[in-house]
Every structure is written in structure tokens, then in C-alpha cells.
Scaffold this active site. Structure first.
Site, mmCIF file in Angstrom:
data_model
loop_
_atom_site.group_PDB
_atom_site.id
_atom_site.type_symbol
_atom_site.label_atom_id
_atom_site.label_comp_id
_atom_site.label_asym_id
_atom_site.label_seq_id
_atom_site.Cartn_x
_atom_site.Cartn_y
_atom_site.Cartn_z
ATOM 1 N N GLU A 113 -52.750 44.996 21.176
ATOM 2 C CA GLU A 113 -52.441 44.322 22.435
ATOM 3 C C GLU A 113 -51.913 42.919 22.160
ATOM 4 O OE1 GLU A 113 -55.200 45.244 25.585
ATOM 5 O OE2 GLU A 113 -55.133 43.166 26.291
ATOM 6 N N ASP A 115 -51.179 39.548 24.582
ATOM 7 C CA ASP A 115 -51.476 39.122 25.946
ATOM 8 C C ASP A 115 -50.906 37.771 26.331
ATOM 9 O OD1 ASP A 115 -53.163 41.330 26.378
ATOM 10 O OD2 ASP A 115 -54.887 40.270 25.544
ATOM 11 N N GLU A 117 -52.238 35.798 29.589
ATOM 12 C CA GLU A 117 -53.229 35.904 30.658
ATOM 13 C C GLU A 117 -53.436 34.538 31.306
ATOM 14 O OE1 GLU A 117 -56.339 39.270 29.193
ATOM 15 O OE2 GLU A 117 -56.269 37.441 27.974
#
Length: 294
Positions: A113, A115, A117
Site C-alpha cells: 500500500e 498512502d 491520508e
């Protein structure tokens, strides 16, 4: 007397110690990609009743019944992934607005992953933009996160700003309005995501950790919490592309990497706007993050 390059003179003129806005990186990789129609590039993943589209601007929202998420139609093995995003103002503690790459559905419990955010906040405090890279983890607390966090030089609730991930076989570069804020180089196959990933976006309740390590929770008196996405730009090598597909670059160099000016700008952002770096956290076991060594 050694000659000082003109770009360095201009950089330092534009960025005194009390500067607030980053100097220009000169090169803008987002300009190399055309906008992608949401209906052609993405599909709803969950919470369809909390999702609407108006003139190719996607709105998703969270209330006490549900959040919402979307996913790219195709998986990629490298590429540029960007969107202009506008965040919800006011009290947003516990709420995560995300834009990220993942292969969790293809490799549950053992996924990669990358990210971007936005960690919700309380009244009067800025949003925190968290960047993270996971490699072959589960996301259930046993995973090794590689977080770097920033307070932006603007209010992300007032206007749309463009956020992007550039992922190539050599490096991952995070960008805000074409300004590189973090570079994560490939130092080994064990510390770098190499399997195909899909592009996602979502808004959801992460009260257990999102705001000051869970101190402040989502408060649904302020619902709905709304995030808007537009100007999707996606380009690169899909998982189905020929092996001759050439990875995109964040700079004019076809081989990848950043220009010297882009490096200066990135270091400026990290000096004045970075608020957390996992490699500098003495509480972390850095035997598990060998990319931090040296």
C-alpha cells in the site's frame, strides 16, 4: 571563487528562514497527463448511497451510517496517480480522507500500500497529511508503517489542491500541487512495493487512531463529513501493459529521479512543514526499517 548556479541563488532568495510558501519546483509533472473521466477510470467500491458526481467532480461523505470509497477499474504496476481534493472544514477528528494505491483485495493479509491520508482534526488545528508505504503487510497492527506527516502551507478546506503519487520501479514520490514532499527510493525488494496495485479513494471513521493517536473521536453532531475529488489524472503502465511500457517520471529526466531544483524544494518542505518522520522516531525499532540506516 566558485560559481553558484542561478537556480540556487533564486532558491535562497525565494526561501528565507521565515518563508511560508515553498519555492517553485519549476517542473510540473501533472501537466503531462490528461484528466480521466471518473466513470471510465473508476467504480464505486462501497457506500454508493454516500457518493455523487456532478460535472466529473466526485463527492463522497461519511455519516454515522456509512462512509464511501471508490477504486480504479485497472490495476497498475507503475504510474502517476493524482487528484484535486477539497476537504471538509471544522471538526473532523477521527475522520480519514484517503487517496492511495493498494493490492489488498488481491493479497488479503499480505498486501502492499502507498498512502496519502488526511487525518481529521479539531477546531483551530490544521489537517495533517500523512504519507505511508506498506510492504507485504496486513494493516492489523503487525504491519510496519513508514509514515511521514506534514502540515500543509495552505488550508486544504478552502480550495481544491492537487495531490499525487508517482510510483516507478525505482522510487515513490509524493507531490502536492506538483511540489515533491517525499521521495521513497527502492533500496531492496524487501522494502519496496513491486506487485500491481489499484488506485483507491475513501472517507471513513478511524477514531481509534486518526487524531492525536485516538484522543479525539469522530463526533457525528457535525455530520456529514464531505470530501470532493476532481481532475483525476492517471497514467502509466497497467498490469496488462507490454513489458516494454516505460515508467513515467516526476521530472524531465526520462530515467526518473528529481531535478536539483525539485530536490531543493522537497528539502524546504521537509524542513518547514514536516511534523513526523518514522526514520527519526527513537521509539521505532529501526532494525525493521533498514532503509532508514545511514
Amino acid at each position: 571563487m566558485a560559481l553558484i548556479p542561478l537556480f540556487a541563488i533564486l532558491f535562497f532568495m525565494a526561501s528565507p528562514s521565515n518563508s511560508y510558501w515553498p519555492p517553485s519546483p519549476s517542473y510540473r509533472p501533472s501537466s503531462k497527463f490528461r484528466p480521466v473521466n471518473f466513470y471510465k477510470g473508476f467504480r464505486n467500491l462501497w457506500g454508493p448511497q454516500h457518493q455523487s458526481i456532478d460535472q466529473n467532480a466526485l463527492t463522497i461523505w461519511l455519516d454515522r451510517t456509512s462512509g464511501s470509497g471508490f477504486k480504479s477499474v485497472r490495476p497498475f504496476r507503475s504510474g502517476y496517480f493524482g487528484s484535486s481534493i477539497k476537504l471538509h472544514p471544522g471538526y473532523t477528528a477521527g475522520v480519514i480522507t484517503a487517496f492511495y494505491l493498494s493490492n489488498n483485495e488481491a493479497h488479503p493479509g499480505f498486501h502492499d500500500e502507498v498512502d496519502i491520508e488526511f487525518l481529521g482534526t479539531t477546531f483551530g488545528k490544521p489537517y495533517t497529511l500523512q504519507t505511508n508505504v506498506y510492504i507485504r503487510g496486513s494493516g492489523d497492527g503487525t504491519i510496519i508503517g513508514r509514515e511521514m506527516k506534514f502540515h500543509l502551507w495552505f488550508d486544504p478546506t478552502q480550495n481544491f489542491h492537487h495531490y499525487a503519487i508517482l510510483w516507478s520501479p525505482k522510487e515513490i514520490i509524493f507531490l502536492v500541487d506538483d511540489i515533491p514532499i517525499r521521495r521513497y527510493p527502492r533500496k531492496s525488494a524487501e522494502t519496496f512495493p513491486l506487485r500491481p496495485m489499484w488506485l483507491y479513494g475513501s472517507i471513513w471513521d478511524a477514531s481509534s487512531w486518526a487524531t492525536e493517536d485516538g484522543k479525539y473521536k469522530a463526533d457525528y453532531r457535525y455530520q456529514p463529513f464531505v470530501a470532493r475529488y476532481t481532475n483525476f489524472k492517471v497514467g502509466g503502465c497497467s498490469a496488462y501493459a507490454s513489458r516494454w511500457c516505460h515508467p513515467v517520471s516526476a521530472s524531465p529526466y526520462r530515467s526518473g529521479g528529481l531535478t536539483r531544483r525539485q530536490y531543493w524544494t522537497m528539502r524546504w518542505v521537509q524542513k518547514y512543514h514536516m511534523v513526523y518522520n518514522y526514520c527519526q522516531d527513537p521509539k521505532r525499532d529501526h532494525r525493521l526499517t533498514p532503509e532508514c540506516w545511514g
